[in-house]
Design a protein around this motif. Sequence first.
Motif, mmCIF file in Angstrom:
data_model
loop_
_atom_site.group_PDB
_atom_site.id
_atom_site.type_symbol
_atom_site.label_atom_id
_atom_site.label_comp_id
_atom_site.label_asym_id
_atom_site.label_seq_id
_atom_site.Cartn_x
_atom_site.Cartn_y
_atom_site.Cartn_z
ATOM 1 N N LEU A 111 0.830 -1.198 0.000
ATOM 2 C CA LEU A 111 0.000 0.000 0.000
ATOM 3 C C LEU A 111 0.866 1.250 0.000
ATOM 4 C CD1 LEU A 111 -2.629 -1.044 2.700
ATOM 5 C CD2 LEU A 111 -3.022 -0.903 0.227
ATOM 6 N N ASN A 112 0.278 2.344 -0.438
ATOM 7 C CA ASN A 112 0.941 3.641 -0.338
ATOM 8 C C ASN A 112 0.510 4.295 0.971
ATOM 9 O OD1 ASN A 112 1.678 6.393 -0.527
ATOM 10 N ND2 ASN A 112 1.636 6.293 -2.759
ATOM 11 N N PRO A 113 1.424 4.465 1.937
ATOM 12 C CA PRO A 113 1.032 5.000 3.249
ATOM 13 C C PRO A 113 0.630 6.465 3.219
ATOM 14 C CG PRO A 113 3.415 4.766 3.116
ATOM 15 C CD PRO A 113 2.856 4.134 1.883
ATOM 16 N N HIS A 114 0.842 7.143 2.091
ATOM 17 C CA HIS A 114 0.506 8.565 1.996
ATOM 18 C C HIS A 114 -0.935 8.809 1.538
ATOM 19 C CE1 HIS A 114 4.653 9.803 2.721
ATOM 20 N NE2 HIS A 114 5.021 8.821 1.918
ATOM 21 N N TRP A 115 -1.655 7.748 1.197
ATOM 22 C CA TRP A 115 -3.043 7.896 0.766
ATOM 23 C C TRP A 115 -3.968 7.534 1.915
ATOM 24 C CZ3 TRP A 115 -2.225 4.899 -4.468
ATOM 25 C CH2 TRP A 115 -1.486 5.709 -5.329
ATOM 26 N N GLY A 116 -4.277 8.525 2.737
ATOM 27 C CA GLY A 116 -5.170 8.311 3.864
ATOM 28 C C GLY A 116 -6.574 8.786 3.551
ATOM 29 N N HIS A 117 -7.475 8.566 4.504
ATOM 30 C CA HIS A 117 -8.884 8.902 4.307
ATOM 31 C C HIS A 117 -9.382 9.947 5.298
ATOM 32 C CE1 HIS A 117 -9.218 5.463 1.555
ATOM 33 N NE2 HIS A 117 -8.471 4.821 2.437
ATOM 34 N N PHE A 118 -8.720 10.058 6.436
ATOM 35 C CA PHE A 118 -9.132 11.040 7.443
ATOM 36 C C PHE A 118 -8.030 12.060 7.687
ATOM 37 C CE2 PHE A 118 -9.596 12.208 12.046
ATOM 38 C CZ PHE A 118 -10.715 13.016 11.882
ATOM 39 N N HIS A 119 -6.832 11.584 7.987
ATOM 40 C CA HIS A 119 -5.679 12.468 8.161
ATOM 41 C C HIS A 119 -5.113 12.775 6.780
ATOM 42 C CE1 HIS A 119 -6.050 10.415 12.050
ATOM 43 N NE2 HIS A 119 -5.503 11.487 12.578
ATOM 44 N N LEU A 120 -5.453 13.921 6.260
ATOM 45 C CA LEU A 120 -5.063 14.255 4.888
ATOM 46 C C LEU A 120 -3.791 15.079 4.815
ATOM 47 C CD1 LEU A 120 -8.604 15.099 3.447
ATOM 48 C CD2 LEU A 120 -7.405 12.898 3.506
ATOM 49 N N CYS A 159 -0.458 15.718 7.013
ATOM 50 C CA CYS A 159 0.336 15.336 8.185
ATOM 51 C C CYS A 159 1.764 15.851 8.030
ATOM 52 C CB CYS A 159 0.373 13.817 8.353
ATOM 53 S SG CYS A 159 -1.246 13.058 8.578
ATOM 54 N N ILE A 160 2.342 16.330 9.108
ATOM 55 C CA ILE A 160 3.732 16.761 9.137
ATOM 56 C C ILE A 160 4.549 15.671 9.827
ATOM 57 C CG2 ILE A 160 5.350 18.511 9.967
ATOM 58 C CD1 ILE A 160 3.040 20.503 9.947
ATOM 59 N N ASN A 161 5.553 15.149 9.105
ATOM 60 C CA ASN A 161 6.398 14.079 9.624
ATOM 61 C C ASN A 161 5.620 12.812 9.944
ATOM 62 O OD1 ASN A 161 8.763 15.544 9.429
ATOM 63 N ND2 ASN A 161 8.660 16.302 11.531
ATOM 64 N N HIS A 162 4.418 12.677 9.379
ATOM 65 C CA HIS A 162 3.617 11.475 9.566
ATOM 66 C C HIS A 162 3.032 11.075 8.221
ATOM 67 C CE1 HIS A 162 3.730 11.691 13.984
ATOM 68 N NE2 HIS A 162 3.596 12.991 13.833
ATOM 69 N N THR A 163 2.584 9.837 8.120
ATOM 70 C CA THR A 163 1.955 9.365 6.896
ATOM 71 C C THR A 163 0.465 9.169 7.157
ATOM 72 O OG1 THR A 163 2.802 7.197 7.547
ATOM 73 C CG2 THR A 163 3.938 8.325 5.780
ATOM 74 N N PRO A 164 -0.399 9.710 6.287
ATOM 75 C CA PRO A 164 -1.831 9.745 6.558
ATOM 76 C C PRO A 164 -2.480 8.393 6.832
ATOM 77 C CG PRO A 164 -1.295 11.277 4.805
ATOM 78 C CD PRO A 164 -0.041 10.506 5.093
ATOM 79 N N LEU A 165 -2.189 7.371 6.021
ATOM 80 C CA LEU A 165 -2.842 6.085 6.234
ATOM 81 C C LEU A 165 -2.417 5.474 7.566
ATOM 82 C CD1 LEU A 165 -4.733 3.907 5.203
ATOM 83 C CD2 LEU A 165 -2.790 2.878 3.987
ATOM 84 N N VAL A 166 -1.157 5.657 7.947
ATOM 85 C CA VAL A 166 -0.690 5.187 9.256
ATOM 86 C C VAL A 166 -1.482 5.873 10.364
ATOM 87 C CG1 VAL A 166 1.263 5.133 10.851
ATOM 88 C CG2 VAL A 166 1.614 4.612 8.430
ATOM 89 N N CYS A 167 -1.626 7.183 10.260
ATOM 90 C CA CYS A 167 -2.374 7.929 11.277
ATOM 91 C C CYS A 167 -3.821 7.462 11.349
ATOM 92 C CB CYS A 167 -2.319 9.425 10.984
ATOM 93 S SG CYS A 167 -0.684 10.159 11.165
ATOM 94 N N ASP A 168 -4.422 7.172 10.190
ATOM 95 C CA ASP A 168 -5.801 6.674 10.177
ATOM 96 C C ASP A 168 -5.926 5.381 10.966
ATOM 97 O OD1 ASP A 168 -6.527 8.789 8.597
ATOM 98 O OD2 ASP A 168 -6.872 7.603 6.773
#
Length: 357
Positions: free
Chosen positions: A215-224, A226-235
């Motif tokens: 998966l691409n960790p930069h394609w999130g659904h809620f955390h769009l 992020c600074i020093n974080h990856t959106p899908l991880v944060c989700d």
Amino acid sequence: MSTLYITKPNTILNVSDKYFQIHQQNQLQAEIPIHQVSQIIIFSPNKISPQATRIALSEQKPILYISEQGYLLVHLNDFQPPLSKTLIQQKKQWRNQTFSHLLAETLIRAKLHNKCTLLRRLNHSHSTQLATEAIKTLALLLEHLPSVNSHKALWFYHNKANNLYYPALGSLLPEVFQFHQRQDTPPLDYINTLLNLGYALLSQNLFTFIREVGLNPHWGHFHLNCINHTPLVCDLMEQFRAPIVEDLVINLVNSQLLTCDDFLPPDDLGNYLLSPAALEKFIYHWEAKLTAQINHYLAGQMTYRRCLQWQVQAYVDYLLGKIDFYQPLFVTWKANKPLALFPVKQTIKQRRFVSFS
């Protein structure tokens, strides 16, 4: 395969032949076969040589830098997932506002429920008015969550829950560890430092599992953004913050496995930092937490680390249409019984509210 932690001050990670080498004060302290390392976590101000960095990234072993304050600094990886059916579908659903909203709502529901459950468990033996009121309000937020119809409104619920939860959590801790708000940069109290550290380690583990399934960790659904974080991880982290990180931190301070003496005097900015020995102690208990058994709703007994991996794969199955809905992990608790995990189903046509009775 294991995580290589570099914690002791003045340490340099190098490489020679097929081994990572740990040097302190120009002396070789240990050698670890490269093939046995799955990821590398370096605590500032320790260093990794350019050669070791190149080898690690070429073999798809991510490198995480964590500051002395416990928060994530840099996440290095050269992994580019190959174009696949999974990646194509992920990008399609990333652009699908309906899909993203439903998934975000599901994850926020799990976040609110798990935090409320943790407060209830702590409040059971040592009640405070702040925690009691927070539990009631979090339950109301959960009840009204299905009516939320915008991304902005979901963020309101997310932030409202945090503003209620963290002061309530602080009120339930021993007096010397009580805190009033979540503040990661800079962490001006003991608990925020420990939370920073736990969240950073949780993030790294989820990132590794996300990367492994392509998966691409930069394609999130809620955390769009992020600074020093990856959106899908944060989700995906939202469902695990309370049962893994916050539960661990609470147990460490309540059982006095970590005390005020484990922290260095505040620096010039007021940051509370763990001593090197205490940092190693925290990591020991972190690894113990990840290998602890939990009763998973589908697979029975499994470790928390396996739960992380399982939930990432469930997300993949949801993307590909193999399952009708994504089941986040909900924690259930009854007096004198350990925490357990159970599913709450949600589809476009059917939503269920979790009762706290």
